[in-house]
Design an enzyme around this catalytic site. Structure first.
Site, mmCIF file in Angstrom:
data_model
loop_
_atom_site.group_PDB
_atom_site.id
_atom_site.type_symbol
_atom_site.label_atom_id
_atom_site.label_comp_id
_atom_site.label_asym_id
_atom_site.label_seq_id
_atom_site.Cartn_x
_atom_site.Cartn_y
_atom_site.Cartn_z
ATOM 1 C CB ALA A 51 36.802 38.607 33.649
ATOM 2 C CG ASP A 76 38.090 34.446 33.432
ATOM 3 O OD1 ASP A 76 39.039 33.788 32.980
ATOM 4 O OD2 ASP A 76 37.393 35.019 32.815
ATOM 5 N N GLY A 94 32.042 39.800 36.481
ATOM 6 C CA GLY A 94 31.546 39.162 37.418
ATOM 7 C C GLY A 94 32.463 38.575 38.490
ATOM 8 C CE LYS A 149 38.902 38.016 30.881
ATOM 9 N NZ LYS A 149 38.854 37.709 29.337
ATOM 10 C CB ALA A 182 31.388 42.828 28.077
HETATM 11 P P1 ATP Z 1 34.082 36.342 31.082
HETATM 12 O O1 ATP Z 1 34.801 37.376 30.676
HETATM 13 O O2 ATP Z 1 34.439 35.709 32.166
HETATM 14 O O3 ATP Z 1 33.261 35.543 30.002
HETATM 15 P P2 ATP Z 1 31.837 38.376 31.207
HETATM 16 O O4 ATP Z 1 32.317 39.598 31.129
HETATM 17 O O5 ATP Z 1 31.559 37.600 29.840
HETATM 18 O O6 ATP Z 1 32.832 37.033 31.871
HETATM 19 P P3 ATP Z 1 30.301 39.004 33.201
HETATM 20 O O7 ATP Z 1 29.903 40.328 33.107
HETATM 21 O O8 ATP Z 1 31.154 38.590 34.362
HETATM 22 O O9 ATP Z 1 30.505 38.266 31.894
HETATM 23 O O10 ATP Z 1 28.787 37.997 33.697
HETATM 24 C C1 ATP Z 1 28.016 37.594 32.946
HETATM 25 C C2 ATP Z 1 26.717 37.290 33.655
HETATM 26 O O11 ATP Z 1 26.990 36.782 35.085
HETATM 27 C C3 ATP Z 1 25.565 38.088 33.399
HETATM 28 O O12 ATP Z 1 24.498 37.741 32.785
HETATM 29 C C4 ATP Z 1 25.074 38.078 35.223
HETATM 30 O O13 ATP Z 1 23.747 38.134 35.365
HETATM 31 C C5 ATP Z 1 25.887 37.345 35.815
HETATM 32 N N1 ATP Z 1 26.826 37.974 36.770
HETATM 33 C C6 ATP Z 1 26.714 37.403 38.263
HETATM 34 N N2 ATP Z 1 27.200 38.431 39.064
HETATM 35 C C7 ATP Z 1 27.702 39.310 38.430
HETATM 36 C C8 ATP Z 1 28.223 40.598 38.642
HETATM 37 N N3 ATP Z 1 28.803 40.858 39.929
HETATM 38 N N4 ATP Z 1 28.609 41.377 37.791
HETATM 39 C C9 ATP Z 1 28.171 41.063 36.525
HETATM 40 N N5 ATP Z 1 27.619 39.957 36.034
HETATM 41 C C10 ATP Z 1 27.442 38.875 36.980
#
Ligand code: ATP
Length: 289
Positions: free
Chosen positions: A102, A138, A104, A12, A99
């Site tokens: 979302a 999220d 994860g 997203k 990044a």
């Molecule tokens: P958000 O936009 O919700 O802040 P994000 O894009 O910043 O999410 P994600 O890539 O969802 O971050 O995840 C960040 C952390 O979550 C990573 O450091 C990772 O170790 C942990 N994590 C747990 N499960 C997952 C998964 N299935 N994919 C990616 N990261 C994951």
């Protein structure tokens, strides 16, 4: 009953992100316009006759135990619905990690849906969202997908009409941003203004992409963008190449640009790569439900 499933978990972006106020409990009241993007992880799920959860991935460094949201989603469903059989999940990662996209939460949502289907639970979207919110703010949005207004602390969702099609360019610079740090360092009283979320809702309703782009704004950019000038640099390149708008998603560091023409997005992509400003760059689109 299906025994193997292949699911897409869409990332997203935030077309608009406003923080309304800081709550007593430390949380923040937000108003965000969330949009699924075509860039997706691919999950293959299989039922196992033994009582265990196996998560595997092609992504180096991503833990496959309880720290992985896909694992936690499977565990939650097994416990909540008394499922004795096991499940194996293979996670093909494409969404950049940590990044602001979302990734994860998207995987988590896909596993919740997959468990529902693999084990014939017959749960409604609302029931899955109720379970999913325990694993991440999220997750309820990722379960519904498309375009939505997110309010409260992110848990109050209203589905919106899909904005007009466009070419989307996503660029994630090679920096680590902590969401906690960004929110803690956000000075709400020092903000010069707030995004016009209500105006954006009208533009979406009217299908006016250019007007919508003109209002796109993310208040968290004043923290992340200040600390990492690369974010502003990527935005400038995208705008110079003809993007209607380029802003940061979530707490960053991914920057997205909305283009009318694929050639313009392609030029921006080449320039970003050439100047080594981002290690992960993708052409994508707004993904409908
Ligand atoms: P958000 O936009 O919700 O802040 P994000 O894009 O910043 O999410 P994600 O890539 O969802 O971050 O995840 C960040 C952390 O979550 C990573 O450091 C990772 O170790 C942990 N994590 C747990 N499960 C997952 C998964 N299935 N994919 C990616 N990261 C994951």
């Amino acid at each position: 009953m299906e025994h193997k499933l292949v699911l897409k978990a869409y990332g997203k972006i935030n077309l608009g992100l406003d923080v309304v106020r800081r709550l007593e409990n430390g949380y923040h009241e937000v108003r965000m316009i969330m949009q699924s993007v075509g860039l997706a992880d691919v999950l293959t799920m299989r039922r196992l006759s033994e009582d265990k959860i196996i998560v595997k991935t092609d992504k180096e460094g991503l833990p496959c135990d309880e720290r992985n949201l896909a694992y936690r989603a499977a565990k939650l469903m097994k416990e909540r619905y008394g499922i004795r059989d096991g499940v194996e999940v293979f996670l093909e990662k494409h969404i950049p990690m940590a990044a602001g996209m979302a990734g994860g939460s998207a995987d988590c949502a896909a596993v919740l849906k997959g468990m529902n289907e693999l084990f014939g639970l017959g749960l409604t979207l609302e029931k899955l969202q109720e379970a999913g919110v325990k694993l991440g703010a999220d997750v309820p949005f990722c379960l519904m997908g498309g375009c939505a207004l997110s309010e409260g602390i992110g848990e109050v969702l209203t589905a919106l009409k899909q904005p007009p099609e466009c070419v989307l360019l996503l660029a994630k610079p090679d920096i680590d941003v902590s969401t906690k740090y960004v929110y803690e360092n956000l000075r709400l009283d020092a903000l010069e203004g707030h995004p016009d979320i209500d105006g954006m809702l009208r533009d979406i309703e009217e299908g006016n992409l250019k007007a919508l782009c003109g209002k796109m704004e993310n208040v968290l950019e004043c923290v992340t963008g200040e600390e990492y000038p690369v974010i502003g640099k990527i935005e400038r390149i995208m705008k110079e190449a003809g993007a209607y708008q380029a802003i940061m998603s979530g707490s960053g560091p991914t920057v997205f640009g909305v283009f009318g023409e694929k050639e313009d997005a392609g030029r921006a992509m080449a320039a970003i790569r050439e100047q080594n400003l981002a290690n992960e760059v993708f052409l994508s689109n707004f993904q409908a439900v």
